[in-house]
Enzyme design. Structure first.
Site, PDB file in Angstrom:
ATOM      1  N   CYS A 197      45.116  32.389  -4.300  1.00  0.00           N
ATOM      2  CA  CYS A 197      45.275  31.179  -5.135  1.00  0.00           C
ATOM      3  C   CYS A 197      46.102  31.632  -6.264  1.00  0.00           C
ATOM      4  O   CYS A 197      46.003  32.729  -6.958  1.00  0.00           O
ATOM      5  CB  CYS A 197      43.669  31.030  -5.929  1.00  0.00           C
ATOM      6  SG  CYS A 197      43.839  29.619  -7.193  1.00  0.00           S
ATOM      7  N   PRO A 227      42.452  24.051   2.591  1.00  0.00           N
ATOM      8  CA  PRO A 227      42.018  23.369   1.551  1.00  0.00           C
ATOM      9  C   PRO A 227      43.081  23.111   0.438  1.00  0.00           C
ATOM     10  O   PRO A 227      43.940  23.811   0.378  1.00  0.00           O
ATOM     11  CB  PRO A 227      40.802  24.451   0.696  1.00  0.00           C
ATOM     12  CG  PRO A 227      41.518  25.693   1.117  1.00  0.00           C
ATOM     13  CD  PRO A 227      42.136  25.638   2.459  1.00  0.00           C
ATOM     14  N   GLU A 247      54.937  26.067   4.050  1.00  0.00           N
ATOM     15  CA  GLU A 247      56.266  25.211   4.241  1.00  0.00           C
ATOM     16  C   GLU A 247      56.249  24.618   5.791  1.00  0.00           C
ATOM     17  O   GLU A 247      57.329  24.684   6.468  1.00  0.00           O
ATOM     18  CB  GLU A 247      57.444  25.909   4.142  1.00  0.00           C
ATOM     19  CG  GLU A 247      57.706  25.956   2.660  1.00  0.00           C
ATOM     20  CD  GLU A 247      57.887  24.796   1.984  1.00  0.00           C
ATOM     21  OE1 GLU A 247      58.733  24.076   2.219  1.00  0.00           O
ATOM     22  OE2 GLU A 247      57.069  24.608   0.933  1.00  0.00           O
ATOM     23  N   GLU A 273      42.723  22.263  -3.452  1.00  0.00           N
ATOM     24  CA  GLU A 273      42.030  22.198  -4.604  1.00  0.00           C
ATOM     25  C   GLU A 273      42.204  20.662  -5.431  1.00  0.00           C
ATOM     26  O   GLU A 273      43.513  20.433  -5.756  1.00  0.00           O
ATOM     27  CB  GLU A 273      42.058  23.339  -5.823  1.00  0.00           C
ATOM     28  CG  GLU A 273      41.235  23.170  -6.808  1.00  0.00           C
ATOM     29  CD  GLU A 273      39.608  23.607  -6.352  1.00  0.00           C
ATOM     30  OE1 GLU A 273      38.542  23.179  -7.003  1.00  0.00           O
ATOM     31  OE2 GLU A 273      39.373  24.344  -5.202  1.00  0.00           O
TER      32      GLU A 273
END
Length: 315
Positions: free
Chosen positions: A98, A7, A201, A9
């Site tokens: 996060c 995901p 990466e 955000e």
């Protein structure tokens, strides 16, 4: 090799998830996190972030979607995981990675990497609360401001009952600055019995196989690389040889715009198109030109008339 779509955000939500999985190459997806505080969330909160719950927790292209939750209270996390499970979630993923300051200040995401025991309690509570048929997984970074507790955190997730973990090979302080420390993923997977998925990466086919070689993992997760090159998963798997032509990408951009007609406000719509063009600029010179064309535009009507009107000829 499994490739999982990460995901992002504010960009890679269910709309873009639908588009990227339709292009293909992904074995499963993880939703953006659903923030769990001290309440039992209503079902509409889950449906808003993961509308795929209404279609057997799969995208239209039949790609499974895990529901990701984020929070620090084991009991509340477990109760909300139960709600997600009752709605038919394919799996429950727990966010310990996060790096957003607002999340970390509220003891969420990567901030919990300073508390391996609490990580264990959260995973254990969630695992105990949902049926065994529903996998519980987790995503972590290498640490908050150091790698001092990296292996302790990974072991806490395993001991708590996580079926597998994704490791973003940077600390919170590293943010998204290169490089990603894939050698640390190797150390983590060598110390655990559960599956470890490498993340961070991976922008190209070469990056993917170098990451697999260094980390000794079998599976990878990609996010920004997938947004920059929507065919990346297919390229990694050898299904196709070349990235999509820009004319194809124009059609996809227009499709994405159309998906935002409902649920996304005007300025946010233009912002998301700019954001995606910015990422596409890594792979497409045409995206750089188009980004310059629209970067000063904020009103959606103006964007549509100056940029998207030409896409209508591609229908």
């Amino acid at each position: 090799m499994r490739i999982i779509l990460a995901p992002m955000e504010g960009l890679l939500d269910f709309r873009l998830r639908e588009i990227l999985t339709e292009i293909g190459g992904y074995d499963e997806c993880v939703s953006e996190f659903i923030r769990v505080n001290d309440t039992l969330l209503p079902t509409h909160r889950f449906y808003r972030v993961v509308p795929e719950l209404k279609t057997a927790s799969k995208t239209k292209s039949n790609t499974p979607v895990k529901v990701q939750i984020l929070g620090s209270d084991p009991i509340c996390m477990a109760e909300n995981a139960c709600v997600a499970a009752s709605l038919g979630a394919y799996g429950i993923d727990i966010n310990f990675g996060c790096p957003a300051p607002t999340v970390n200040r509220n003891r969420g995401g990567a901030a919990l990497l300073k508390e391996p025991e609490l990580m264990y309690q959260i995973v254990r509570a969630v695992r105990s609360s949902v049926p065994e048929t529903i996998p519980v997984t987790a995503k972590m970074r290498l640490g908050f401001d150091s790698t001092e507790l990296t292996l302790d955190c990974a072991k806490a997730l395993e001991d708590g009952g996580a079926k597998e973990i994704v490791v973003h090979a940077r600390t919170k302080i590293d943010g998204y600055k290169p490089p990603a420390y894939w050698d640390w993923i190797f150390q983590i997977q060598a110390s655990l019995k559960i599956n470890v998925i490498a993340n961070g990466e991976i922008w190209s086919v070469e990056d993917a196989f170098r990451c697999l070689d260094i980390s000794k993992c079998q599976d990878i997760m990609i996010g920004r690389g997938a947004v920059s090159n929507p065919a990346l998963a297919l390229l990694i798997k050898g299904t196709i040889r070349d990235k999509l032509e820009w004319d194809q990408m124009k059609k996809i951009l227009m499709s994405y715009w159309n998906t935002m007609e409902v649920g996304i406000e005007g300025v946010s719509k233009t912002g998301r198109i700019k954001q995606w063009l910015h990422y596409l600029s890594r792979e497409y010179e045409e995206a750089k030109v188009d980004f310059q064309l629209i970067k000063q535009i904020s009103h959606p009507k103006e964007l549509k008339t100056t940029y998207f009107s030409e896409f209508l000829s591609f229908k």
